[in-house]
Design a protein around this motif. Structure first.
Motif, PDB file in Angstrom:
ATOM      1  N   HIS A 271       0.991  -1.149  -0.005  1.00 34.53           N
ATOM      2  CA  HIS A 271       0.019   0.107  -0.165  1.00 34.53           C
ATOM      3  C   HIS A 271       0.821   1.236  -0.076  1.00 34.53           C
ATOM      4  O   HIS A 271       1.942   1.317   0.777  1.00 34.53           O
ATOM      5  N   ARG A 272       0.489   2.149  -0.851  1.00 34.12           N
ATOM      6  CA  ARG A 272       1.227   3.722  -0.895  1.00 34.12           C
ATOM      7  C   ARG A 272      -0.175   4.729  -1.106  1.00 34.12           C
ATOM      8  O   ARG A 272      -0.977   4.239  -1.613  1.00 34.12           O
ATOM      9  N   PHE A 273       0.162   5.616  -0.667  1.00 32.55           N
ATOM     10  CA  PHE A 273      -0.831   6.993  -1.179  1.00 32.55           C
ATOM     11  C   PHE A 273      -0.026   8.219  -1.252  1.00 32.55           C
ATOM     12  O   PHE A 273       1.270   8.552  -0.915  1.00 32.55           O
ATOM     13  N   THR A 274      -0.591   9.162  -2.227  1.00 30.88           N
ATOM     14  CA  THR A 274      -0.008  10.415  -2.138  1.00 30.88           C
ATOM     15  C   THR A 274      -1.085  11.392  -1.220  1.00 30.88           C
ATOM     16  O   THR A 274      -2.111  10.964  -0.591  1.00 30.88           O
ATOM     17  N   LYS A 275      -0.378  12.432  -1.224  1.00 34.42           N
ATOM     18  CA  LYS A 275      -0.940  13.446  -0.221  1.00 34.42           C
ATOM     19  C   LYS A 275      -2.522  13.893  -0.872  1.00 34.42           C
ATOM     20  O   LYS A 275      -3.340  14.083  -0.133  1.00 34.42           O
ATOM     21  N   ARG A 276      -2.336  14.012  -2.080  1.00 32.88           N
ATOM     22  CA  ARG A 276      -3.640  14.472  -2.575  1.00 32.88           C
ATOM     23  C   ARG A 276      -4.647  13.204  -2.711  1.00 32.88           C
ATOM     24  O   ARG A 276      -5.848  13.567  -2.429  1.00 32.88           O
ATOM     25  N   ALA A 277      -4.170  12.034  -2.771  1.00 28.07           N
ATOM     26  CA  ALA A 277      -5.116  11.060  -2.646  1.00 28.07           C
ATOM     27  C   ALA A 277      -5.724  10.873  -1.279  1.00 28.07           C
ATOM     28  O   ALA A 277      -7.177  10.677  -1.061  1.00 28.07           O
ATOM     29  N   LYS A 278      -4.965  11.175  -0.224  1.00 33.49           N
ATOM     30  CA  LYS A 278      -5.465  11.020   1.069  1.00 33.49           C
ATOM     31  C   LYS A 278      -6.383  12.226   1.549  1.00 33.49           C
ATOM     32  O   LYS A 278      -7.419  11.966   2.323  1.00 33.49           O
ATOM     33  N   THR A 279      -6.058  13.384   1.031  1.00 29.14           N
ATOM     34  CA  THR A 279      -7.120  14.402   1.012  1.00 29.14           C
ATOM     35  C   THR A 279      -8.336  13.998   0.442  1.00 29.14           C
ATOM     36  O   THR A 279      -9.640  14.145   1.090  1.00 29.14           O
ATOM     37  N   SER A 280      -8.616  13.317  -0.710  1.00 26.20           N
ATOM     38  CA  SER A 280      -9.729  12.897  -1.543  1.00 26.20           C
ATOM     39  C   SER A 280     -10.463  11.765  -0.446  1.00 26.20           C
ATOM     40  O   SER A 280     -11.558  11.820  -0.293  1.00 26.20           O
ATOM     41  N   ILE A 281      -9.323  10.851   0.037  1.00 26.63           N
ATOM     42  CA  ILE A 281      -9.856   9.768   0.513  1.00 26.63           C
ATOM     43  C   ILE A 281     -10.698   9.967   1.886  1.00 26.63           C
ATOM     44  O   ILE A 281     -11.779   9.714   2.085  1.00 26.63           O
ATOM     45  N   GLU A 282     -10.199  11.117   2.764  1.00 27.18           N
ATOM     46  CA  GLU A 282     -10.463  11.404   3.890  1.00 27.18           C
ATOM     47  C   GLU A 282     -12.040  12.256   3.564  1.00 27.18           C
ATOM     48  O   GLU A 282     -12.597  12.339   4.519  1.00 27.18           O
ATOM     49  N   THR A 283     -12.177  13.053   2.555  1.00 27.26           N
ATOM     50  CA  THR A 283     -13.203  13.834   2.133  1.00 27.26           C
ATOM     51  C   THR A 283     -14.528  12.679   2.010  1.00 27.26           C
ATOM     52  O   THR A 283     -15.745  12.919   2.195  1.00 27.26           O
ATOM     53  N   LEU A 284     -14.361  11.919   0.929  1.00 26.61           N
ATOM     54  CA  LEU A 284     -15.408  10.988   0.443  1.00 26.61           C
ATOM     55  C   LEU A 284     -15.563   9.812   1.479  1.00 26.61           C
ATOM     56  O   LEU A 284     -16.893   9.591   1.359  1.00 26.61           O
TER      57      LEU A 284
END
Length: 340
Positions: A271-284
């Motif tokens: 598993h890996r994630f980007t800063k942008r993806a983390k922001t989207s995940i926590e919003t959605l």
């Protein structure tokens, strides 16, 4: 299984192609909401008052368009190039890396100029002659859920069968493979199924078939003579991870048609994630239980130049050693193509 298709949006140029006109007529007959965009890549009619509402509406939206770019992106380590037939996916996996690419309205897009795309693939094959060229059909999509509309995956499989130096790779979480079983694939397509520990599938892979159905579809493809494989991804370093993934490999090992083959491949991605993806995940997914603590990760740059958070080297090494040991026990004939 998924939310279900609610609207189809056509870009004007799509109607210049037989597949575009066919789909336009089909969706009108099926009484799905059919809309037109004013121009290429201007999809502004997806509703939603909040980011989550927009996301859910996008997952029920299909855009029919024409791929304009002639260049294919590279696709390491899976293949030499992406084969861009479709973009995005109807599933709602909380960890999805496509959040980095498509943001909060990840609608699916079908390209109707399939013949032009395959002709471009032929040019890439000729350019690399006499080397074999591999194409990944699912780099930024899962093409299987929309195959019933497009037939583009079948066209690509048959095209690659006609190319002595062309090979196709497909990965999917979905299971509607019956329409592909009798194609003349020539052994030039490897069909892999994305699998994970059953608890991970239930918690994070919303709108996807369960593990058992994916394994059953893999068996069908093997019986159809396809080269098969599994993508185990993303692998999570969480409490109980060894037992969860040991059980996964045990379940896979109970499919003798697959495990007795000397041509089964495995691809393993932590598993890996980007800063942008983390922001989207926590919003959605505001209640997500995904492990997204940046303090427990190492920051590194990926092949496309953006940074991502990965497990520290010692953690990845421990996970790799574990999988090597378990694969030797449960899937000793399988070939591990990579562990990243």
């Amino acid at each position: 299984m998924t939310l279900g298709l609610k609207r189809v949006i056509f870009e004007p140029q799509a109607l210049n192609y037989p597949l575009g006109r066919k789909l336009y007529e089909r969706f009108h007959e099926e009484r799905v909401e059919v809309l037109m965009t004013p121009a290429y890549n201007r999809v502004t009619c997806i509703p939603g008052k909040t980011a989550r509402e927009s996301f859910l509406e996008a997952k029920r939206t299909l855009v029919i368009g024409v791929r304009r770019s002639r260049d294919f992106q590279t696709c390491k380590p899976s293949a030499h190039y992406q084969l861009p037939l479709v973009t995005s996916c109807p599933a709602m996996c909380e960890y999805c890396y496509l959040f980095t690419h498509f943001g909060r309205k990840p609608y699916q897009r079908i390209y109707v100029n399939v013949a032009e795309i395959l002709d471009r693939a032929r040019n890439y094959i000729n350019r690399r002659h006499p080397e074999v060229t591999f194409f990944e059909a699912a780099a930024t999509s899962d093409p299987l859920p929309v195959e019933k509309y497009t037939g583009s995956l079948a066209a690509a499989i048959e095209f690659m069968a006609s190319q002595p130096l062309g090979r196709l790779r497909v990965v999917t979480k979905f299971t509607d493979v019956d329409g592909l079983l009798n194609l003349a694939h020539g052994g030039h397509t490897r069909f892999r199924f994305s699998i994970n520990a059953e608890n991970i599938i239930k918690r994070f892979e919303h709108g996807t078939p369960p593990l058992g159905q994916r394994l059953a579809a893999a068996v069908k493809m093997a019986r159809g003579g396809y080269r098969t494989g599994f993508l185990i991804a993303p692998i999570f370093y969480v409490d109980g991870w060894q037992e969860q993934y040991r059980h996964l490999l045990q379940v896979v090992s109970r499919q003798p048609l697959l495990t007795e083959s000397t041509d089964l491949t495995l691809e393993l991605i932590t598993h890996r994630f980007t800063k942008r993806a983390k922001t989207s995940i926590e919003t959605l997914f505001p209640n997500t239980k995904l492990p997204l603590d940046e303090g427990e990760r190492t920051f590194k740059y990926g092949q496309f130049g953006y940074g991502k958070y990965v497990y520290p080297a010692e953690v990845r090494k421990a996970m790799e050693n574990f999988f090597k040991e378990m694969i030797a026990i449960y899937l000793p004939r399988a070939k591990v193509e990579y562990f990243i």
